[in-house]
Design an enzyme around this catalytic site. Structure first.
Site, PDB file in Angstrom:
ATOM      1  N   ASP A 172      -8.811 -20.486 -12.516  1.00  0.00           N
ATOM      2  CA  ASP A 172      -7.833 -20.502 -12.583  1.00  0.00           C
ATOM      3  C   ASP A 172      -7.190 -21.403 -11.236  1.00  0.00           C
ATOM      4  O   ASP A 172      -5.684 -21.376 -10.515  1.00  0.00           O
ATOM      5  CB  ASP A 172      -6.620 -19.593 -13.133  1.00  0.00           C
ATOM      6  CG  ASP A 172      -4.926 -20.040 -13.464  1.00  0.00           C
ATOM      7  OD1 ASP A 172      -5.058 -21.588 -13.588  1.00  0.00           O
ATOM      8  OD2 ASP A 172      -4.425 -19.424 -13.252  1.00  0.00           O
TER       9      ASP A 172
ATOM     10  N   ASP B 124      -1.993 -21.637 -13.647  1.00  0.00           N
ATOM     11  CA  ASP B 124      -1.263 -22.112 -14.480  1.00  0.00           C
ATOM     12  C   ASP B 124      -1.960 -21.007 -16.143  1.00  0.00           C
ATOM     13  O   ASP B 124      -1.285 -20.651 -17.054  1.00  0.00           O
ATOM     14  CB  ASP B 124      -1.592 -23.701 -15.758  1.00  0.00           C
ATOM     15  CG  ASP B 124      -2.910 -23.475 -15.742  1.00  0.00           C
ATOM     16  OD1 ASP B 124      -3.997 -23.480 -15.534  1.00  0.00           O
ATOM     17  OD2 ASP B 124      -3.287 -24.915 -17.105  1.00  0.00           O
TER      18      ASP B 124
ATOM     19  N   ASN C 199      -6.519  -4.898  -6.048  1.00  0.00           N
ATOM     20  CA  ASN C 199      -6.223  -3.738  -7.208  1.00  0.00           C
ATOM     21  C   ASN C 199      -5.804  -2.126  -6.494  1.00  0.00           C
ATOM     22  O   ASN C 199      -6.342  -1.415  -6.454  1.00  0.00           O
ATOM     23  CB  ASN C 199      -7.397  -3.911  -7.496  1.00  0.00           C
ATOM     24  CG  ASN C 199      -7.955  -2.755  -9.101  1.00  0.00           C
ATOM     25  OD1 ASN C 199      -6.317  -2.912  -9.538  1.00  0.00           O
ATOM     26  ND2 ASN C 199      -9.188  -2.837  -9.903  1.00  0.00           N
TER      27      ASN C 199
ATOM     28  N   ASP D 231      -3.804  -0.796  -7.665  1.00  0.00           N
ATOM     29  CA  ASP D 231      -2.312   0.661  -8.645  1.00  0.00           C
ATOM     30  C   ASP D 231      -3.670   2.154  -8.839  1.00  0.00           C
ATOM     31  O   ASP D 231      -5.443   1.531  -8.127  1.00  0.00           O
ATOM     32  CB  ASP D 231      -2.034  -0.125 -10.248  1.00  0.00           C
ATOM     33  CG  ASP D 231      -3.195  -0.474 -10.838  1.00  0.00           C
ATOM     34  OD1 ASP D 231      -4.145  -1.014 -10.311  1.00  0.00           O
ATOM     35  OD2 ASP D 231      -2.998  -0.855 -12.094  1.00  0.00           O
TER      36      ASP D 231
ATOM     37  N   ASP E 120      14.134   6.307   4.530  1.00  0.00           N
ATOM     38  CA  ASP E 120      12.745   5.995   5.496  1.00  0.00           C
ATOM     39  C   ASP E 120      10.745   6.165   5.463  1.00  0.00           C
ATOM     40  O   ASP E 120      10.434   5.875   6.036  1.00  0.00           O
ATOM     41  CB  ASP E 120      13.179   7.290   6.600  1.00  0.00           C
ATOM     42  CG  ASP E 120      14.508   6.870   7.387  1.00  0.00           C
ATOM     43  OD1 ASP E 120      15.487   5.662   6.985  1.00  0.00           O
ATOM     44  OD2 ASP E 120      15.375   7.721   7.506  1.00  0.00           O
TER      45      ASP E 120
ATOM     46  N   GLU F  83       8.674   1.880   0.909  1.00  0.00           N
ATOM     47  CA  GLU F  83      10.210   0.020   1.009  1.00  0.00           C
ATOM     48  C   GLU F  83       9.139  -0.256  -0.271  1.00  0.00           C
ATOM     49  O   GLU F  83       7.268  -0.138  -0.236  1.00  0.00           O
ATOM     50  CB  GLU F  83       9.401  -0.402   1.991  1.00  0.00           C
ATOM     51  CG  GLU F  83      10.613  -2.079   1.664  1.00  0.00           C
ATOM     52  CD  GLU F  83      11.867  -1.389   1.691  1.00  0.00           C
ATOM     53  OE1 GLU F  83      12.743  -2.104   0.835  1.00  0.00           O
ATOM     54  OE2 GLU F  83      12.779  -1.128   2.555  1.00  0.00           O
TER      55      GLU F  83
ATOM     56  N   PHE G 287      11.346   2.985   7.027  1.00  0.00           N
ATOM     57  CA  PHE G 287      11.700   2.193   6.416  1.00  0.00           C
ATOM     58  C   PHE G 287      13.082   2.336   6.728  1.00  0.00           C
ATOM     59  O   PHE G 287      13.316  -0.005   5.827  1.00  0.00           O
ATOM     60  CB  PHE G 287      11.220   1.905   5.340  1.00  0.00           C
ATOM     61  CG  PHE G 287       9.400   1.764   5.352  1.00  0.00           C
ATOM     62  CD1 PHE G 287       9.028   0.956   6.864  1.00  0.00           C
ATOM     63  CD2 PHE G 287       8.278   1.663   5.084  1.00  0.00           C
ATOM     64  CE1 PHE G 287       7.910   0.116   7.270  1.00  0.00           C
ATOM     65  CE2 PHE G 287       7.410   1.194   4.668  1.00  0.00           C
ATOM     66  CZ  PHE G 287       7.123   0.848   6.462  1.00  0.00           C
TER      67      PHE G 287
ATOM     68  N   LEU H  51      13.641  -1.388   7.875  1.00  0.00           N
ATOM     69  CA  LEU H  51      13.014  -2.723   7.628  1.00  0.00           C
ATOM     70  C   LEU H  51      13.981  -3.078   6.063  1.00  0.00           C
ATOM     71  O   LEU H  51      13.777  -3.119   5.603  1.00  0.00           O
ATOM     72  CB  LEU H  51      11.672  -2.207   6.719  1.00  0.00           C
ATOM     73  CG  LEU H  51      10.599  -3.600   6.106  1.00  0.00           C
ATOM     74  CD1 LEU H  51      10.143  -4.313   6.734  1.00  0.00           C
ATOM     75  CD2 LEU H  51       9.801  -2.700   5.810  1.00  0.00           C
ATOM     76  N   GLU H  52      14.464  -4.595   6.361  1.00  0.00           N
ATOM     77  CA  GLU H  52      14.998  -4.933   5.363  1.00  0.00           C
ATOM     78  C   GLU H  52      14.592  -6.520   4.972  1.00  0.00           C
ATOM     79  O   GLU H  52      13.448  -6.622   6.394  1.00  0.00           O
ATOM     80  CB  GLU H  52      16.236  -5.041   5.462  1.00  0.00           C
ATOM     81  CG  GLU H  52      17.234  -3.590   5.959  1.00  0.00           C
ATOM     82  CD  GLU H  52      17.565  -3.089   4.578  1.00  0.00           C
ATOM     83  OE1 GLU H  52      17.430  -3.576   3.876  1.00  0.00           O
ATOM     84  OE2 GLU H  52      17.113  -1.999   5.136  1.00  0.00           O
TER      85      GLU H  52
ATOM     86  N   HIS I 180      17.557   2.271  13.502  1.00  0.00           N
ATOM     87  CA  HIS I 180      17.257   0.996  12.364  1.00  0.00           C
ATOM     88  C   HIS I 180      18.031   0.139  12.025  1.00  0.00           C
ATOM     89  O   HIS I 180      20.090   0.362  12.323  1.00  0.00           O
ATOM     90  CB  HIS I 180      17.282   2.271  10.929  1.00  0.00           C
ATOM     91  CG  HIS I 180      16.705   3.596  10.803  1.00  0.00           C
ATOM     92  ND1 HIS I 180      16.368   4.386   9.797  1.00  0.00           N
ATOM     93  CD2 HIS I 180      15.100   3.541  11.407  1.00  0.00           C
ATOM     94  CE1 HIS I 180      15.106   5.184  10.272  1.00  0.00           C
ATOM     95  NE2 HIS I 180      14.611   4.388  10.910  1.00  0.00           N
TER      96      HIS I 180
ATOM     97  N   ASP J 247      19.193  -0.675   9.364  1.00  0.00           N
ATOM     98  CA  ASP J 247      20.552  -0.518   7.931  1.00  0.00           C
ATOM     99  C   ASP J 247      21.289   0.438   8.515  1.00  0.00           C
ATOM    100  O   ASP J 247      22.576   0.334   7.530  1.00  0.00           O
ATOM    101  CB  ASP J 247      19.738   0.064   6.964  1.00  0.00           C
ATOM    102  CG  ASP J 247      19.424   1.671   7.024  1.00  0.00           C
ATOM    103  OD1 ASP J 247      19.514   1.804   9.042  1.00  0.00           O
ATOM    104  OD2 ASP J 247      18.931   2.282   6.076  1.00  0.00           O
TER     105      ASP J 247
ATOM    106  N   CYS K 162      19.949   5.610   3.551  1.00  0.00           N
ATOM    107  CA  CYS K 162      18.927   6.207   4.166  1.00  0.00           C
ATOM    108  C   CYS K 162      18.312   7.377   3.359  1.00  0.00           C
ATOM    109  O   CYS K 162      17.121   7.737   3.132  1.00  0.00           O
ATOM    110  CB  CYS K 162      19.971   6.987   5.401  1.00  0.00           C
ATOM    111  SG  CYS K 162      19.859   5.678   6.939  1.00  0.00           S
TER     112      CYS K 162
END
Length: 694
Positions: free
Chosen positions: A138, A142, A169, A171, A378, A381, A435, A438-439, A499, A501, A676
């Site tokens: 492809d 599309d 893959n 999962d 933490d 993410e 994390f 991490l934002e 952090h 955050d 948090c």
């Protein structure tokens, strides 16, 4: 019988023409042996006529069946092509066939050689079998695998770009004894195929290839650790009882290419046929992997018994592995995750009330799962991966590895829910690898450059620091390699926990850029308290009524010169980050809202670092227009918390509703807050990452 022709209709092509003449394969004419040659439609064969001509040859002529087309170089001077053509050292013949053969050797081309007096010296006869071959993907994104797309061999970003897309893959189709599907060299369920990209081998020609010819698919050693290829078992092979019993399982989809098999012969089905292959990504882009994968298909020709075959035609396709994408606060929430602890009943009660306003499902990680680790933000993410044919969420597991370390793998990994982590084997893991550090921003445009998926934000040590803490390089390299959310590094090591955050977040807004950046601001805090003092509320108390907490008056806060000096330092750190964020996100001061939050310094490993003086309101959870904010327990004025009132005033102007959640004992005193202790999985972007202009 063959009907040969020498009519001028075989000379419609100039040497500058495009088409089959662009892909030429050198072959040789043989006056001593009849030749059988397999030809791929869309390419051409080229023979030097002088090199194998009989001695003393001076002229030649060409005859062929109607399906064969050819050109002579240099072009003959005579208008009539019926007479012999002068032979010189550069005389060459390029020829091809327009259509696939119906049977083997069903076309012929012959070259006659003549002497000085045009006497016949020899004749080279070549029988031709033409087949059509294309390895297709492809390439125009599309969702349809089109035939022989001219852009399938390369990859280009942008709305007018091209190139196929491959999902990692990551999962697990198994819900018991599960592990990411990338760790298995088999397909355990047919449902696993939707996580893979379809690749089609299309052929047209006689019922079988001439003897000794074969098709092989191959990858490089470097790509072998990034990709695997499966195919359905041929119908004529799957005939025994066990194959039928295990229908839809591994027996039906044998492995074609992997680290153990870089090259493998694939069937030629004959006639007009398509064979599906399923391509599986194994690794996300990273420091030593740009995400591009090439798969090749070659047609091999036998030379002589005992000698290796040689490739006479190769087709290839290029995939790019889909990046891991984070989701900002401005995207709609799907699920909220929290931990249940013996001491956070009030917190959970507030969270349940908050999410009921959004009709969301609260997923609680109980103590037998969290083992005493309450910091849901933490450990992980949430993000996702996307392609034209499939999309699913993927959790990024932090190298922090607290007692929640098994939760992402054991409780989130499953069908259509992927898992990825980065392990810091040779690096020291610090608090900055959690994390909460991490934002990601909402979409922005910076100096004309668009970031439609936002930009990742991490906290690191100040550039001049000698002994500062940093997020591990392995995580930073992973985030940068995804390319679609170019990271920004802020200075967060001034904080005890460290952090981002703790001093910033984003909330949606109906105007300007569609969001506001919220920053903690000691200056705004002191301005608020000075206003209260000037209005006669100097004796109003913070922490009033909190068990085990000594109330502090507004006057006492304003009179504490040491506390003010500490907050001046904190404000300078936040201002440094403010300037970075304005520059890197293309923000104006009107895009930023300062929240009244004070900090205090504590000693950590002989260094002073900051923690929130009262619950840190910027460390909130954003669920659409509803905000879950740490209850600050600020000074009471006329029966209301002055800090809550100020927060509501700032947020309600954006159409946002504030709900204050008591996290004082269960989170704040443990140096964390609402954000948090929670996590949110959100809907993916509508924008497709492959349309990004890089």
């Amino acid at each position: 019988m063959f009907q040969e022709t020498t009519s001028p209709s075989n000379f419609p092509f100039s040497l500058k023409s495009k088409g089959p003449w662009d892909y030429q394969r050198t072959c040789r004419m043989d006056t001593e042996h009849r030749q059988s040659v397999l030809h791929v439609v869309g390419t051409s064969l080229k023979a030097n006529l002088n090199r194998t001509a009989p001695p003393n040859s001076r002229f030649f002529s060409v005859k062929c069946t109607p399906s064969v087309q050819y050109i002579i170089n240099p072009p003959p001077q005579e208008e009539s092509h019926l007479s012999p053509v002068p032979l010189n050292g550069n005389s060459a013949l390029s020829f091809s066939m327009k259509h696939a053969s119906e049977s083997e050797n069903d076309n012929k081309l012959s070259v006659c050689y003549y002497g000085k007096d045009k006497e016949l010296l020899g004749r080279a006869v070549m029988y031709l079998t033409a087949i059509e071959i294309s390895l297709d993907v492809d390439a125009d994104r599309d969702g349809i695998v089109e035939k022989n797309n001219p852009n399938k061999k390369s990859w280009k970003w942008g709305p007018n770009g091209h190139g196929a897309i491959l999902l990692v893959n990551c999962d697990s189709e198994s819900t018991y004894n599960k592990m990411p599907d990338t760790t298995k060299n088999r397909i355990s369920k047919v449902s696993d195929l939707k996580d893979m990209s379809l690749m089609v081998l299309r052929t047209k020609g006689p019922a079988k290839l001439p003897e000794g010819y074969k098709l092989t698919m191959h990858i490089s050693q470097g790509d072998a650790e990034n990709v695997r290829v499966f195919r359905p078992k041929s119908p004529e092979v799957a005939t025994n009882f066990l194959d039928k019993v295990f229908s839809n399982f591994v027996q039906d989809y044998p492995l074609v290419l992997s680290q153990e098999n870089l090259s493998k012969e694939v069937p030629y089905l004959g006639g007009l046929a398509d064979m599906n292959f399923y391509v599986e990504g194994l690794r996300f882009p990273d420091m030593n992997f740009d995400g591009l994968v090439t798969i090749n298909l070659s047609l091999l020709e036998p030379i002589s018994e005992g000698l290796p075959e040689t490739p006479i035609f190769t087709d290839k396709v290029v995939f790019r592995v889909a990046p891991w994408i984070m989701t900002p606060n401005t995207l709609d929430p799907v699920e909220v995750f929290v931990c249940s602890m013996r001491d956070n009943v009030q917190f959970l009660k507030g969270m349940k009330s908050l999410i009921s306003k959004n009709n969301l499902k609260l997923k609680v990680c109980y103590e037998y799962q969290n083992r005493g680790d309450r910091w849901m933000q933490d450990e992980l993410e949430f993000g996702y991966i996307d392609s034209p044919h499939h999309q699913f969420p993927v959790v990024l597991d932090s190298p922090r590895d607290g007692k929640l370390k098994d939760f992402p793998y054991e409780n989130l990994l499953g069908p259509d829910f992927g898992y990825v982590t980065r392990l810091a084997y040779n690096e020291n893991v610090s608090s900055l690898d959690s994390f909460g550090n991490l934002e990601v921003s909402p979409p922005v445009t910076v100096n004309g450059k668009e970031y439609p998926l936002g930009r990742i934000i991490i906290g690191v040590a100040f550039p001049t620091a000698i002994k500062g803490r940093n997020m591990t390089k392995v995580v930073q390299d992973f985030l940068r390699a995804q390319k679609v959310q170019e990271p920004i590094a802020l200075f967060s090591d001034w904080l005890y926990v460290g952090h981002v955050d703790e001093f910033m977040t984003f909330v949606p807004s109906p105007d300007r850029k569609g969001f506001r950046l919220l920053l903690a601001s000691p200056d705004a805090g002191y301005k608020l308290f000075r206003g209260l003092y000037n209005d006669g509320h100097g004796q109003a108390k913070l922490f009033e009524g909190l068990k085990g907490q000594k109330p502090v008056t507004v006057e006492e806060i304003l009179g504490d010169k040491h506390l003010q000096a500490e907050n001046n330092y904190v404000q300078s750190c936040i201002d440094w980050n403010r300037d970075v964020l304005k520059r890197e996100l293309g923000l104006d001061d009107d895009d930023i809202i300062d929240l009244p939050i004070l900090f205090k310094m504590v000693v950590a490993k002989d260094e002073f670092r900051a923690v929130a003086y009262y619950p840190d309101m910027v460390n909130m959870i954003v669920l659409g227009k509803n905000l879950g904010i740490p209850k600050p327990f600020g000074p009471q004025v006329n029966g209301c918390c002055a800090l809550e009132a100020e927060m509501c005033s700032l947020m309600e102007g954006l159409g946002l509703k504030c709900m204050f959640i008591d996290d004082f004992a269960s989170y704040h005193q443990l140096l964390g807050e609402v954000h948090c202790g929670s996590n949110v999985r959100r809907k993916p972007f509508d924008f497709k990452w492959w349309n990004l202009k890089l």
